[in-house]
Structures are given as C-alpha cells and as structure tokens.
Design an enzyme around this catalytic site. Structure first.
Site, PDB file in Angstrom:
ATOM      1  N   PHE A   1      -0.529  -0.337  12.636  1.00  0.00           N
ATOM      2  CA  PHE A   1      -1.433   0.163  11.588  1.00  0.00           C
ATOM      3  C   PHE A   1      -1.977  -0.939  10.651  1.00  0.00           C
ATOM      4  CE2 PHE A   1      -2.141   1.875   7.296  1.00  0.00           C
ATOM      5  CZ  PHE A   1      -3.107   2.843   7.560  1.00  0.00           C
ATOM      6  N   ASN A   2      -1.095  -1.740  10.051  1.00  0.00           N
ATOM      7  CA  ASN A   2      -1.567  -2.708   9.038  1.00  0.00           C
ATOM      8  C   ASN A   2      -2.582  -3.690   9.621  1.00  0.00           C
ATOM      9  OD1 ASN A   2       0.061  -1.649   7.056  1.00  0.00           O
ATOM     10  ND2 ASN A   2       1.715  -3.128   7.364  1.00  0.00           N
TER      11      ASN A   2
ATOM     12  N   ASP B 273       0.846  -1.205   0.000  1.00  0.00           N
ATOM     13  CA  ASP B 273       0.000   0.000   0.000  1.00  0.00           C
ATOM     14  C   ASP B 273       0.882   1.256   0.000  1.00  0.00           C
ATOM     15  OD1 ASP B 273       0.977  -0.358   2.615  1.00  0.00           O
ATOM     16  OD2 ASP B 273      -0.801   0.534   3.539  1.00  0.00           O
TER      17      ASP B 273
ATOM     18  N   ASP C 108       6.818   1.187   1.856  1.00  0.00           N
ATOM     19  CA  ASP C 108       6.504   0.144   0.867  1.00  0.00           C
ATOM     20  C   ASP C 108       7.295   0.390  -0.416  1.00  0.00           C
ATOM     21  OD1 ASP C 108       3.877   1.054   2.345  1.00  0.00           O
ATOM     22  OD2 ASP C 108       3.522  -1.056   1.846  1.00  0.00           O
TER      23      ASP C 108
ATOM     24  N   ASN D 106      -2.339   2.898   3.474  1.00  0.00           N
ATOM     25  CA  ASN D 106      -1.775   4.215   3.803  1.00  0.00           C
ATOM     26  C   ASN D 106      -2.553   5.338   3.139  1.00  0.00           C
ATOM     27  OD1 ASN D 106       0.412   3.461   5.468  1.00  0.00           O
ATOM     28  ND2 ASN D 106       1.587   2.832   3.666  1.00  0.00           N
TER      29      ASN D 106
ATOM     30  N   HIS E 155       9.837   0.394   8.249  1.00  0.00           N
ATOM     31  CA  HIS E 155       9.116  -0.867   8.498  1.00  0.00           C
ATOM     32  C   HIS E 155       9.218  -1.884   7.350  1.00  0.00           C
ATOM     33  CE1 HIS E 155       7.053   1.320  11.740  1.00  0.00           C
ATOM     34  NE2 HIS E 155       6.755   2.267  10.875  1.00  0.00           N
ATOM     35  N   ASP E 156       8.604  -1.527   6.208  1.00  0.00           N
ATOM     36  CA  ASP E 156       8.326  -2.549   5.188  1.00  0.00           C
ATOM     37  C   ASP E 156       9.576  -3.180   4.556  1.00  0.00           C
ATOM     38  OD1 ASP E 156       5.645  -2.195   5.670  1.00  0.00           O
ATOM     39  OD2 ASP E 156       5.379  -0.722   4.070  1.00  0.00           O
TER      40      ASP E 156
ATOM     41  N   THR F  12       2.937  -6.009   2.773  1.00  0.00           N
ATOM     42  CA  THR F  12       3.453  -4.899   3.578  1.00  0.00           C
ATOM     43  C   THR F  12       2.365  -3.843   3.824  1.00  0.00           C
ATOM     44  OG1 THR F  12       4.277  -3.719   1.632  1.00  0.00           O
ATOM     45  CG2 THR F  12       5.816  -5.228   2.705  1.00  0.00           C
TER      46      THR F  12
HETATM   47  C1  BDR Z   1       3.023   0.059   8.563  1.00  0.00           C
HETATM   48  O1  BDR Z   1       1.958   0.993   8.336  1.00  0.00           O
HETATM   49  C2  BDR Z   1       2.267   1.848   7.265  1.00  0.00           C
HETATM   50  O2  BDR Z   1       2.196   3.173   7.680  1.00  0.00           O
HETATM   51  C3  BDR Z   1       3.640   1.484   6.769  1.00  0.00           C
HETATM   52  O3  BDR Z   1       3.670   1.486   5.355  1.00  0.00           O
HETATM   53  C4  BDR Z   1       3.892   0.109   7.327  1.00  0.00           C
HETATM   54  O4  BDR Z   1       3.477  -0.898   6.432  1.00  0.00           O
HETATM   55  C5  BDR Z   1       3.714   0.384   9.849  1.00  0.00           C
HETATM   56  O5  BDR Z   1       2.820   0.322  10.917  1.00  0.00           O
HETATM   57 CA    CA Z   2       2.899  -0.464   4.146  1.00  0.00          CA
END
Ligand code: BDR
Ligand code: CA
Length: 317
Positions: free
Chosen positions: A169-170, A10, A15, A40, A243-244, A127
C-alpha cells in the site's frame, strides 16, 4: 543519548501503535516531531489522529505537523476498508487538545535536519506514503548528509502485494516519492510485508496487551481488535500484520530482525505493477545495495517488547 527521530505517518491503527511504542521509550528515542501525510485516510484525519496519540500518551511535548495532502503524481488512494472511516476505528475519536503546528511538515523536516546538532544526524521513520520525505529531499538537497538513516515501512518481495497483486500500500500510493527516497544515497532499512506478515496481532497477543490495564494499552487493544477484522478474513489467519511498529521495534531492539543488503527499485510506470518493489535479494543485477531489507523477525520477542513498553504507561496513570 536518545537517538533523534522524526516519525512521518498516516495513522492508521498500526501507525498509531508505532507512535505509542516510540513515545514509551524516551531514553532511547528523542521524537523531535510527528509529521503526517495523506494515506490510510485523508490528511485532515491523519494529522488529527497523530495529535490524539500525543494526547493519549501524555507526550504533548511532541509537535505534530501536517504535510502533503496527495501523492506527487498519482491520485490519492485511501484505505478506509481496512482502517474504518476515522482511520483509527476501535477507540473513541474526538478533537484532540494538542494543537496542529502551523508550519508545513516538509519545512519542519528540512529545518530540523539542517539545524540539529547531533553529529550523526537525524533518523527519519516513514510509516506511510513517502510523499513528505521525497518533497523534503527535492526542496532542500542539503538535508541529505544530515540524514542518519531512513527506516521505512513499505514494499514487498516474497509476500506479493496487499493493495494490488504486486504492490504494498504505502509504495503503491506514491511510487514516485518512493523512487526519489530509494535513490537518495543515505542508509535505508525497509520493513516490507515479508517481515510484517510474520507479526500478526493475534487475539492472544491483544489480550495480553488489554490485561495491562492502563488507558494506552486499552486503546491499543481496541484499535487492534478493529484492525484485525479485515485482514483476518483476507489472509485467513488470526489477527492482522502489525506493519508500522516494526520500524520502532527495530530502532529499540535491532537484534529482533534479520536484514540483508540489497538493491531495491520501485516500478513507477506500468499500470499493472505500479508500486512493485524489485528487491534484488540474490544480488543478480550487480546494482549497488541501497537498502537493508528485513526478511525475518523474532515475533514473540517483538510482542514481548511491545507489551513491556506499553506497560510503562501503567506507572504514569
Ligand atoms: C501499510 O499500509 C497501511 O495500511 C498501514 O498503515 C501500513 O503502513 C501496510 O501496507
Ligand atoms: Ca501506515
């Protein structure tokens, strides 16, 4: 032989960096396609942003698909407050040359898993919210044995949540999809906030990438500089957690990470803790281990890998 993977994402600056890292390693990763999901930013922007990354990397052999425009049950929540209105603020955003494939992402995932000839199967790398992966599992259960591994960015244990006090978040965006995926029975490796918070994109690390002096590295430096603003304030540190790209770094160099086999479940009901990942790190439940939970990373090694791979674009340009 390069490992066949589908990256479900996303974009999102992080990502986008994960895609550019994967595209720079064709001898190790055969990216069969990029599937996109709402997360996102809305789907119309995530699919466009993925196509822009394909253009930027000169990898127009990689098809891009649009998938689900909203989570299975919950209302869509987006994160422009982190990523900006485009999702990839920090670079110039235009309409890509790479066209969007007409097939739905979920059908691409199913067709590819069922038809790919690698005896070990295909690795899925989500991701973003897990909506597309869950939909594929529900629509066509025959794909299950064809999945080699699912390498997920999502969840949190020791770090607490980044979107709510207890949810990452994800997983928070589509907890029901995460529940389906975590129960699917195939090997899962998960990169949650416990490990991604150990790899901040500091100013010094971004400067090293910017110094590579190729257009992809410049775009990465631009995106990460924007992306760092929100989290630097939020966490009071230099740079944002990257993160990703942990998922791709693990596929390229698994020794960078320490993982532990645990049972992981997701809260779907409680309005207070929806999206919380209950990670049984100390094996107190006796429930079967369904996840390799990443909890430690060699951060300098991770940035050495990322920077070296981005330097490969220098030869191309
Ligand atoms: C995740 O949430 C999104 O903001 C980032 O792309 C990542 O996948 C981190 O919590
Ligand atoms: Ca992401």
């Amino acid at each position: 032989m390069a490992r066949p993977v589908i990256i479900d994402c996303d974009p999102g600056q992080d990502d986008a960096v994960a895609l550019l890292l994967a595209f720079a390693a064709p001898e190790a990763l055969d990216v069969l396609g990029v599937t996109t999901v709402a997360g996102n930013v809305p789907l119309a922007l995530t699919q466009r942003n993925a196509r822009l990354m394909v253009d930027l990397a000169g990898r127009r052999d990689v098809p891009v698909f649009a998938g689900c425009a909203r989570p299975l049950v919950c209302e869509l929540v987006t994160a422009e407050y982190v990523h900006g209105q485009t999702g990839i603020d920090g670079i110039e955003v235009r309409e890509p040359e790479q066209p969007l494939e007409p097939r739905h992402a979920v059908d691409f995932i199913i067709d590819t898993l069922l038809s790919h000839t690698d005896p070990e199967g295909v690795t899925l790398v989500p991701t973003g919210p897990l909506t597309n992966i869950a939909m594929a599992l529900v629509k066509e259960p025959r794909i299950v044995p064809r999945i080699r591994e699912i390498v997920i960015m999502g969840g949190a244990m020791r770090e607490g949540g980044n979107h709510t006090p207890s949810a990452e978040f994800n997983i928070r965006v589509d907890p029901h999809a995460a529940d389906v995926v975590l129960r699917c029975g195939r090997p899962i490796t998960m990169f949650g906030l416990d490990v991604t918070h150990q790899v901040p994109a500091t100013r010094e690390r971004i400067a090293r990438i910017a110094a590579l002096d190729n257009p992809v590295a410049a775009a990465v430096a631009g995106m990460l500089s924007f992306y760092g603003r929100f989290d630097s304030r939020k966490y009071g540190m230099d740079g944002a957690p990257l993160h990703d790209p942990c998922t791709i770094a693990y596929l390229l160099s698994p020794d960078l990470f320490e993982t532990r086999a645990c049972h992981v479940a997701v809260e779907t009901d409680s309005p207070l803790t929806r999206g919380h990942t209950a990670v049984d790190f100390w094996h107190v439940t006796g429930l079967p281990e369904n996840v390799h939970w990443a909890h430690r990373v060699d951060a300098d090694g991770f940035y050495r890998l990322l920077t070296a791979r981005l330097d490969r674009y220098s030869a191309k340009t």
